[in-house]
Design an enzyme around this catalytic site. Structure first.
Site, short mmCIF file in Angstrom:
data_model
loop_
_atom_site.label_atom_id
_atom_site.label_comp_id
_atom_site.label_asym_id
_atom_site.label_seq_id
_atom_site.Cartn_x
_atom_site.Cartn_y
_atom_site.Cartn_z
N THR A 68 2.41 5.26 76.26
CA THR A 68 3.32 5.16 77.24
C THR A 68 3.38 3.63 77.94
OG1 THR A 68 2.93 7.42 78.24
CG2 THR A 68 3.20 5.72 80.04
N CYS A 127 -5.40 1.68 78.08
CA CYS A 127 -6.57 1.77 79.13
C CYS A 127 -7.55 0.75 78.71
CB CYS A 127 -6.94 3.14 79.10
SG CYS A 127 -7.30 4.00 77.70
N ASN A 158 -13.62 5.82 77.49
CA ASN A 158 -12.61 5.73 78.47
C ASN A 158 -12.03 6.86 79.48
OD1 ASN A 158 -11.56 7.00 76.23
ND2 ASN A 158 -9.37 6.22 76.65
N LEU A 159 -11.12 6.58 80.00
CA LEU A 159 -10.43 7.76 80.80
C LEU A 159 -10.16 9.12 80.24
CD1 LEU A 159 -9.60 8.15 83.80
CD2 LEU A 159 -7.19 7.45 83.29
N CYS A 160 -10.04 9.04 78.76
CA CYS A 160 -9.44 10.07 78.05
C CYS A 160 -10.47 10.46 77.00
CB CYS A 160 -8.09 10.11 77.57
SG CYS A 160 -6.81 9.74 78.80
N THR A 161 -11.73 9.91 76.92
CA THR A 161 -12.74 10.36 75.86
C THR A 161 -12.58 10.06 74.39
OG1 THR A 161 -12.33 12.55 75.77
CG2 THR A 161 -13.52 11.85 77.69
N GLU A 162 -11.29 9.25 74.11
CA GLU A 162 -11.26 9.10 72.69
C GLU A 162 -11.57 7.72 72.20
OE1 GLU A 162 -7.23 7.55 73.98
OE2 GLU A 162 -8.74 8.52 74.95
N PRO A 216 -4.43 12.14 74.35
CA PRO A 216 -4.04 13.38 74.95
C PRO A 216 -2.74 13.48 74.56
CG PRO A 216 -5.34 12.04 76.59
CD PRO A 216 -5.20 11.20 75.53
N SER A 252 2.71 13.06 77.86
CA SER A 252 3.95 12.60 78.20
C SER A 252 5.13 12.45 76.97
CB SER A 252 4.07 11.16 79.03
OG SER A 252 3.28 11.54 80.22
N THR A 253 4.39 11.84 75.97
CA THR A 253 5.27 11.46 74.72
C THR A 253 5.34 12.39 73.82
OG1 THR A 253 3.02 10.39 73.68
CG2 THR A 253 4.56 8.98 74.78
#
Length: 777
Positions: free
Chosen positions: A215, A232, A458-462, A657, A660-661
């Site tokens: 994004t 991030c 991070n915010l999305c655990t990856e 995740p 959006s894309t």
């Protein structure tokens, strides 16, 4: 029935139903079995005024098409997209002063770039690094027919969030131009003799929707008044007043530029600890988390949405019980932080204690460092958080934990491990979090463990990369040339940066383009590192030292449905294993080839890449795990090439995740199962039906939805993938609100034993979760 149609230039024409019919034929071309007469009846029912505009007519076609979308007739969403395209084409042509034709709706690229550079919307580099003739050549490569790949929601998302408008909000840029501008900007520092070919290759990858950029890159590349290109960041907070407040400032600076933030607080002293010898004076981590919460709310992302911050704490930290209640809606509001997300860092030993119903002790990291006298090679004190266990229960953490438990003076709180786990599961069912971060599994698989440790995600655990705190070394007044300055000296820590893009599996795999696609994706990601200007200098420095990237995937369930593979099957598990091995092979190969061209990352020496342990630990070269697409001999050859040439990037693979894309691409998100066969996007005055991608009589049998799937099969597939993913996966668990505690616990134990490095949200139909846009690559 309307009598007159007003065009954008205020010219009026007589209303003509024949022209409506011709237009209907055009937007339905190639969309078999859609009834034109039904569409026209809906359009005419919406055009009851005596005078209408051309935009009214396009809108009537769009809305009438959307009203006809069903599971049985999903292709109406493409008819709606084509009608929306007409509106975009006409607006862009009017605003840019060119004539749009149905067979060539795009204007010239060079005038667009020069105008938007002059207006301060595009960056000057687009003209400095490309001649007029080169831009015109690239303009000829733009293929408007690729716009027909978008469904309605995908095109609407792209146009609303990503396309460049002027400062009055008028449409200027069209979808294929956005892709071309991204390609031009990401390649502008490449050598002149190969630059255009690389731009064309990047445009090919994006315009065919074989991949999507993250994004921030999609939105900001090539634009002047915009944020940075990375998704991030992860900060590690030093246990000092200066470190805590500096971290908050860094979070604010990155958040304002659109970055999602992960913050590790495991080094900060617990509530009741001493400060400079004064007993029971520390307020612990919760007040600092509340401060981060306020920062997330008050420093929004580019003026569009509140900041997104995740905080992580170790399960052996004394403040863990209060931490687990952060987002609950009852209790002491002074101990709550509703706008941050939280995750817990879990050693194997804790999960063993949960399973055996054993005790668990909690410690203050400051007291541990003060009393245990553990030192690193440079004599710096270490805490429990600085150790992890090797495979098979052998390692340092459990030994150090046992020493801490046995220490006669070191204070601790002892509870039942299962009671902590109950608190975890209660919070997850109510709020979707905390995330689970399995720290031993992560660090055992870290290819750069010689240079540091991974404390959190991070915010999305990856994202799983080395971390360390930035420490203030000195602060002094300096007078030079009659001017006095305060000079602050800091030792930069490893401040993690996430640079992401993703493969559209359901398009790239059937088209058999992975061998061509992945090298250009890696180059695009690597160029982001050099182009990006990150305000937080330790993040910029870390980015340059490790050059970490995260290539991901989305559309997994979409692909399985096209291939006729049931989600809940051994066939799906094996397919995941083989496919992700192939992707990883091509990914490592691409980074190695880039290292031959541009040099390996600065900290390559001492890494598992250099020693070859990366390949050995994953079973690639022992001959016992030979996959369908890559032979052991191919892996051995690649291992030798990597040891000789290096890799350009310290970490390579991370599955984000893609919220959006994946919508833009018209596919299923990330590695998630389909949520619903027919979902709805809520707008202010209407709902948009969104059927499953490529829904047909064939695929519907393979689209079992998320909440009806046995989650153990999802874990098994994630386990098969994890061997090939050097970082991690944004892996969600989908559960019923009334799931039994024993069943829920079994899912967590299975995920841990299966070797997952993290789990992301626990999703229940009762929950509405607001996710991070920055990470939705």
């Amino acid at each position: 029935m309307p009598q007159l149609v007003t065009k954008p230039n205020n010219r009026q024409l007589e209303f003509d139903e024949v022209r409506l019919s011709v237009y209907a034929d055009r937007i339905l071309e190639g969309l078999d079995m859609l009834d034109k007469e039904r569409l026209l009846r809906g359009v005419l029912s919406k055009l009851r005024r005596e005078e209408v505009t051309g935009e009214d007519i396009s809108s009537a076609f769009t809305m009438s098409s959307l009203e006809l979308v069903t599971k049985e007739e999903p292709n109406w969403k493409f008819a709606a997209a084509r009608s929306l395209l007409t509106t975009l084409y006409k607006k862009a042509a009017h605003n840019r002063r060119y004539k749009a034709y149905s067979d060539e709706p795009y204007g010239a690229l060079y005038p667009l770039i020069t105008e938007l550079v002059q207006k301060g919307i595009y960056r000057q580099e687009l003209l400095d690094f490309y001649t007029k003739e080169q831009v015109e050549e690239l303009g000829k490569c733009i293929d408007y027919r690729h716009d027909l790949l978008f469904d309605y929601i995908g095109l609407l998302t792209l146009s609303d969030r990503y396309l460049a408008n002027d400062f009055e909000g008028r449409v200027m840029e069209l979808p294929q131009e956005r892709y071309m501008i991204i390609a031009m900007f990401l390649m502008h520092r490449e050598p002149a003799e190969k630059r255009l070919d690389l731009v064309k290759e990047a445009y090919w990858a994006m315009s065919n929707i074989y991949m999507t950029a993250a994004t921030p890159t999609m939105s900001n590349a090539g634009k002047k008044v915009a944020g940075q290109l990375s998704s991030c960041f992860i900060d590690t907070v030093d246990d000092s007043l200066e470190g805590i407040f500096d971290s908050n400032t860094d979070v604010a600076r990155l958040s304002k530029m659109g970055g999602g933030i992960g913050v590790y607080l495991g080094k900060v002293r617990a509530r009741g600890s001493d400060i400079r010898g004064h007993k029971n004076t520390s307020s612990g981590v919760i007040p600092w988390i509340r401060q981060l919460n306020n920062t997330a709310v008050s420093v929004d992302q580019l003026g569009t949405r509140k900041g997104a911050v995740a905080v992580y704490l170790d399960v052996f930290h004394k403040d863990i019980l209060a931490f687990l209640d952060l987002k609950l809606n009852n209790g002491d509001e002074r101990m709550r932080a509703h706008d941050v997300f939280h995750g817990i860092c879990i050693p194997d030993l804790f999960m063993e204690a949960v399973e055996s119903r054993g005790e668990w002790s909690l410690f203050c990291p400051h007291e541990v460092k003060k009393l245990m006298n553990w030192k690193d090679a440079n004599g710096r004190p270490l805490g429990l958080e600085d150790f992890y266990d090797e495979a098979n229960g052998q390692g340092t953490f459990r030994d150090k934990y046992a020493e801490a438990v046995a220490h006669p003076i070191l204070s601790r709180i002892t509870v039942q491990a299962i009671d902590i786990m109950k608190r975890v599961m209660k919070s997850q069912l109510e709020t979707g979090t905390p995330y689970m971060f399995y720290r031993d599994t992560v660090n055992r698989a870290n290819p750069n463990s010689a240079h540091g440790m991974v404390y959190s995600s991070n915010l999305c655990t990856e994202i799983m990369q080395n971390q360390s705190a930035t420490v203030i070394e000195s602060e002094e007044l300096v007078t030079k040339d009659g001017q006095t300055r305060i000079v602050i000296s800091k030792v930069p820590g490893d401040f993690v940066v996430c640079n992401l893009n993703s493969i559209h599996l359901a398009r790239a795999v059937p088209a058999d383009v992975l061998e061509r696609l992945i090298p250009i994706q890696v180059r695009m990601l690597d160029n982001v590192i050099d182009i990006n200007n990150i305000e937080v200098l330790q993040a910029q420095y870390t980015n340059s030292q490790y050059r970490a990237v995260g290539l991901g995937t989305f559309g997994l369930h979409h692909l399985l449905a096209l291939e006729g593979i049931r989600w809940e099957s051994e066939e799906a598990v094996t397919y995941n294993d083989n496919l992700y091995e192939k992707i990883n092979y091509l990914l490592v190969q691409a980074s190695m080839e880039l290292a031959k061209e541009k040099g390996h990352y600065a900290k390559f020496q001492g890494s598992d890449w250099e020693s070859g342990a990366y390949f050995e630990s994953r079973g690639y070269v022992d001959g016992e795990h030979e996959g369908k697409y890559v032979t052991t001999e191919q892996w051995k050859a690649l291992q030798q090439q990597v040891q000789s040439n290096g890799v350009r990037n310290a970490w390579l693979f991370a599955i984000a995740p893609n919220g959006s894309t994946s919508i833009i691409a018209g596919s299923t998100a990330s590695i998630d199962p389909l949520y619903e066969l027919l979902s709805y996007e809520e707008k202010t005055t209407y709902k948009i039906a969104n059927p499953a991608p490529d829904l047909s009589e064939k695929t519907i049998w393979y689209y079992k939805t998320a909440f009806t799937i046995d989650q153990h099969w999802s874990i098994d597939m994630a386990s098969a993938r994890q061997r090939h993913v050097d970082q991690a996966q944004s892996f969600n668990l989908y559960v019923r609100p009334d799931i039994k505690a024993t069943e829920f616990l079994e899912l967590h134990l299975h995920a841990w034993k299966a070797g997952l490095k993290s789990t992301y949200y626990v999703r229940s139909r009762a929950l509405t979760i607001e996710e991070c846009e920055s990470c939705a690559s």
